[in-house]
Write an enzyme that holds these catalytic residues in place. Structure first.
Site, mmCIF file in Angstrom:
data_model
loop_
_atom_site.group_PDB
_atom_site.id
_atom_site.type_symbol
_atom_site.label_atom_id
_atom_site.label_comp_id
_atom_site.label_asym_id
_atom_site.label_seq_id
_atom_site.Cartn_x
_atom_site.Cartn_y
_atom_site.Cartn_z
ATOM 1 N N LYS A 1 0.867 -1.197 0.000
ATOM 2 C CA LYS A 1 0.000 0.000 0.000
ATOM 3 C C LYS A 1 0.900 1.243 0.000
ATOM 4 O O LYS A 1 1.914 1.276 0.690
ATOM 5 C CB LYS A 1 -0.873 -0.034 1.260
ATOM 6 C CG LYS A 1 -1.613 1.244 1.569
ATOM 7 C CD LYS A 1 -2.887 1.363 0.776
ATOM 8 C CE LYS A 1 -3.572 2.714 1.018
ATOM 9 N NZ LYS A 1 -4.615 2.992 0.026
ATOM 10 N N SER A 2 0.512 2.272 -0.748
ATOM 11 C CA SER A 2 1.351 3.475 -0.831
ATOM 12 C C SER A 2 1.559 4.097 0.556
ATOM 13 O O SER A 2 0.605 4.256 1.323
ATOM 14 C CB SER A 2 0.714 4.508 -1.746
ATOM 15 O OG SER A 2 0.593 3.984 -3.045
ATOM 16 N N ALA B 1 -12.717 5.638 -2.147
ATOM 17 C CA ALA B 1 -12.030 6.886 -1.795
ATOM 18 C C ALA B 1 -11.496 6.671 -0.385
ATOM 19 O O ALA B 1 -11.932 7.289 0.577
ATOM 20 C CB ALA B 1 -12.970 8.075 -1.849
ATOM 21 N N CYS C 1 -3.317 9.140 -7.625
ATOM 22 C CA CYS C 1 -4.528 8.831 -6.847
ATOM 23 C C CYS C 1 -5.597 9.899 -7.111
ATOM 24 O O CYS C 1 -5.352 11.083 -6.922
ATOM 25 C CB CYS C 1 -4.218 8.765 -5.355
ATOM 26 S SG CYS C 1 -5.698 8.406 -4.394
ATOM 27 N N LYS D 1 3.641 5.477 -11.598
ATOM 28 C CA LYS D 1 2.264 4.995 -11.769
ATOM 29 C C LYS D 1 1.381 6.116 -12.301
ATOM 30 O O LYS D 1 1.189 7.147 -11.654
ATOM 31 C CB LYS D 1 1.719 4.465 -10.441
ATOM 32 C CG LYS D 1 0.364 3.809 -10.615
ATOM 33 C CD LYS D 1 0.000 2.946 -9.436
ATOM 34 C CE LYS D 1 -1.327 2.255 -9.637
ATOM 35 N NZ LYS D 1 -1.692 1.413 -8.512
ATOM 36 N N ILE E 1 -2.624 1.224 -15.034
ATOM 37 C CA ILE E 1 -3.014 2.542 -14.571
ATOM 38 C C ILE E 1 -3.487 2.493 -13.117
ATOM 39 O O ILE E 1 -3.745 1.407 -12.585
ATOM 40 C CB ILE E 1 -4.203 3.089 -15.431
ATOM 41 C CG1 ILE E 1 -5.308 2.051 -15.486
ATOM 42 C CG2 ILE E 1 -3.772 3.602 -16.759
ATOM 43 C CD1 ILE E 1 -6.577 2.461 -16.223
ATOM 44 N N THR F 1 -6.687 3.984 -10.551
ATOM 45 C CA THR F 1 -8.137 4.028 -10.760
ATOM 46 C C THR F 1 -8.519 5.265 -11.582
ATOM 47 O O THR F 1 -7.764 6.240 -11.639
ATOM 48 C CB THR F 1 -8.871 4.094 -9.402
ATOM 49 O OG1 THR F 1 -8.313 5.167 -8.648
ATOM 50 C CG2 THR F 1 -8.725 2.796 -8.628
ATOM 51 N N GLY G 1 -8.612 -3.738 -13.899
ATOM 52 C CA GLY G 1 -9.737 -4.563 -14.326
ATOM 53 C C GLY G 1 -9.421 -5.999 -14.669
ATOM 54 O O GLY G 1 -10.252 -6.682 -15.274
ATOM 55 N N GLY H 1 -5.863 -6.161 -8.476
ATOM 56 C CA GLY H 1 -6.305 -5.607 -7.199
ATOM 57 C C GLY H 1 -7.739 -5.994 -6.876
ATOM 58 O O GLY H 1 -8.005 -6.956 -6.160
HETATM 59 C C1 LIG Z 1 -9.277 0.089 -2.144
HETATM 60 C C2 LIG Z 1 -8.191 0.513 -3.104
HETATM 61 C C3 LIG Z 1 -7.070 1.169 -2.606
HETATM 62 C C4 LIG Z 1 -6.051 1.557 -3.480
HETATM 63 N N1 LIG Z 1 -4.936 2.170 -2.981
HETATM 64 C C5 LIG Z 1 -3.910 2.490 -3.794
HETATM 65 C C6 LIG Z 1 -2.704 3.032 -3.275
HETATM 66 O O1 LIG Z 1 -2.534 3.239 -2.076
HETATM 67 N N2 LIG Z 1 -1.723 3.338 -4.163
HETATM 68 C C7 LIG Z 1 -1.830 3.120 -5.517
HETATM 69 O O2 LIG Z 1 -0.889 3.405 -6.260
HETATM 70 N N3 LIG Z 1 -2.958 2.568 -6.029
HETATM 71 C C8 LIG Z 1 -3.987 2.258 -5.210
HETATM 72 N N4 LIG Z 1 -5.117 1.666 -5.728
HETATM 73 C C9 LIG Z 1 -5.205 1.430 -7.191
HETATM 74 C C10 LIG Z 1 -4.816 -0.005 -7.551
HETATM 75 O O3 LIG Z 1 -3.478 -0.284 -7.219
HETATM 76 C C11 LIG Z 1 -5.022 -0.267 -9.062
HETATM 77 O O4 LIG Z 1 -4.188 0.581 -9.800
HETATM 78 C C12 LIG Z 1 -6.481 -0.048 -9.493
HETATM 79 O O5 LIG Z 1 -7.379 -0.489 -8.508
HETATM 80 C C13 LIG Z 1 -6.803 -0.764 -10.818
HETATM 81 O O6 LIG Z 1 -6.597 -2.148 -10.712
HETATM 82 P P1 LIG Z 1 -7.792 -3.200 -10.377
HETATM 83 O O7 LIG Z 1 -8.908 -2.918 -11.326
HETATM 84 O O8 LIG Z 1 -7.148 -4.544 -10.561
HETATM 85 O O9 LIG Z 1 -8.174 -2.944 -8.953
HETATM 86 C C14 LIG Z 1 -6.164 1.294 -4.868
HETATM 87 C C15 LIG Z 1 -7.306 0.631 -5.360
HETATM 88 C C16 LIG Z 1 -8.319 0.230 -4.496
HETATM 89 C C17 LIG Z 1 -9.514 -0.485 -5.061
#
Ligand SMILES: Cc1cc2nc3c(=O)[nH]c(=O)nc-3n(C[C@H](O)[C@H](O)[C@H](O)COP(=O)(O)O)c2cc1C
Length: 307
Positions: free
Chosen positions: A42-43, A67, A126, A163, A189, A191, A243, A264
């Protein structure tokens, strides 16, 4: 399924994306035990953060909205977890940091690179902390370049992946500028900015009103972003994220140009053992298409198009 990425050997290309399944050594190791080739923490920020008020997350049929507000225990507590992880697990760990300004990115990078991380991912994308940090750095070439330069200065031996955001219309140009500024890889990417309205309460669902969309609905957007980045950079590899819930999705991301594939939100639909399931499905895909080496998938859709 083994693959080298920036000189680091991954048992397979599927990696846990940042922000999902926590920051603890135990939860990160669990992802490896359940089949992930590597994990992203986690970041982390300089100081601990509680994040936004609830509700911060919602799961829907085709997407996930969050969020969380970059809640994390802070860089020093995060470094302890990284050290613990490396004692109990030999798999690659990708560190992740974010900060509110250029100088602070330098400080958190220097700190995290004192820990045994294999690669460092820089979260400049973010979409749900705008009120506090203003527009994400990933929306502008100049800002992305400024952060890349400072993190490269302090990361020293550790390779850096920037990122990026699907909300930047020119993600390819931004990726190319990051490469020129010294980035070793691109993660595409984060979100996409979005929101939901609770029709019963006639109000935004999230306490923060806006959040980040992830999960299946993000996949076509992620594929286009990876495609553009692959076309724009000269030599650096991509961690393709957004996704992916199945082996076929992972193959598509690699065909578009990803070397590693981040996963994720899929945990929400398929459970924490989703990593092993995706790896098995990716193997099956390769068998069906007579592909013996996972590397041969990378960027193949580009070659097929011009053939
Ligand atoms: C609950 C949640 C928390 C996230 N926290 C971070 C974060 O702290 N740092 C970051 O770079 N991306 C964060 N992301 C983005 C994910 O790393 C990822 O880029 C994004 O969700 C797209 O991938 P996915 O569709 O497989 O979830 C977060 C995503 C979710 C759903």
């Amino acid at each position: 399924m083994k693959i080298d990425f920036l000189g680091v050997r991954f048992a397979n290309p599927i990696v846990l994306a940042s922000g999902i399944l926590g920051v603890t050594a135990a939860s990160l190791k669990r992802c490896i035990d359940l089949g992930a080739g590597g994990v992203t923490i986690k970041s982390l920020s300089l100081k601990s953060r509680t994040g936004h008020r609830n509700p911060t997350m919602g799961g829907y049929d085709h997407f996930f909205l969050n969020a969380v507000g970059l809640s994390n225990p802070g860089i020093e507590a995060g470094i302890k977890e990284i050290k613990k992880f490396k004692k109990i697990c030999h798999a690659p760990l990708i560190g992740s940091v974010f900060a509110g300004n250029v100088a602070e990115f330098g400080i958190v990078t220097k700190r995290i690179c004192s820990a045994p991380i294999d690669i460092l991912e820089i979260d400049i994308s973010c979409p749900n902390v705008g009120e506090e940090f203003d527009t994400p750095f990933a929306y502008s070439v100049e800002a992305a370049v400024a952060i890349t330069k400072v993190v490269k200065k302090y990361a020293k031996r550790v390779p850096v992946s920037m990122k990026l955001s699907p909300n930047a219309w020119n993600i390819g140009a931004i990726a190319a500028a990051c490469e020129q500024a010294g980035a070793d890889a691109i993660t595409a990417i984060n979100t996409a900015s979005g929101m939901t309205i609770d029709s019963a309460f006639q109000a935004p669902f999230l306490s923060n009103t806006v959040g980040g969309v992830s999960g299946p609905a993000l996949k076509p957007i992620a594929l286009k972003a990876v495609w553009d980045v692959y076309n724009s950079v000269k030599r650096i590899p991509i961690i393709a994220t957004g996704g992916v819930t199945s082996g076929e999705d992972a193959a598509e991301m690699m065909l578009a140009g990803g070397t590693l594939v981040g996963v994720g939100s899929a945990v929400f639909w398929r459970g924490p053992d989703v990593f092993g399931k995706i790896v098995a499905e990716l193997k099956q895909y390769m068998k069906q298409h007579n592909m013996r080496n996972v590397k041969s998938i990378i960027g193949k859709a580009h070659k097929s198009r011009s053939a």
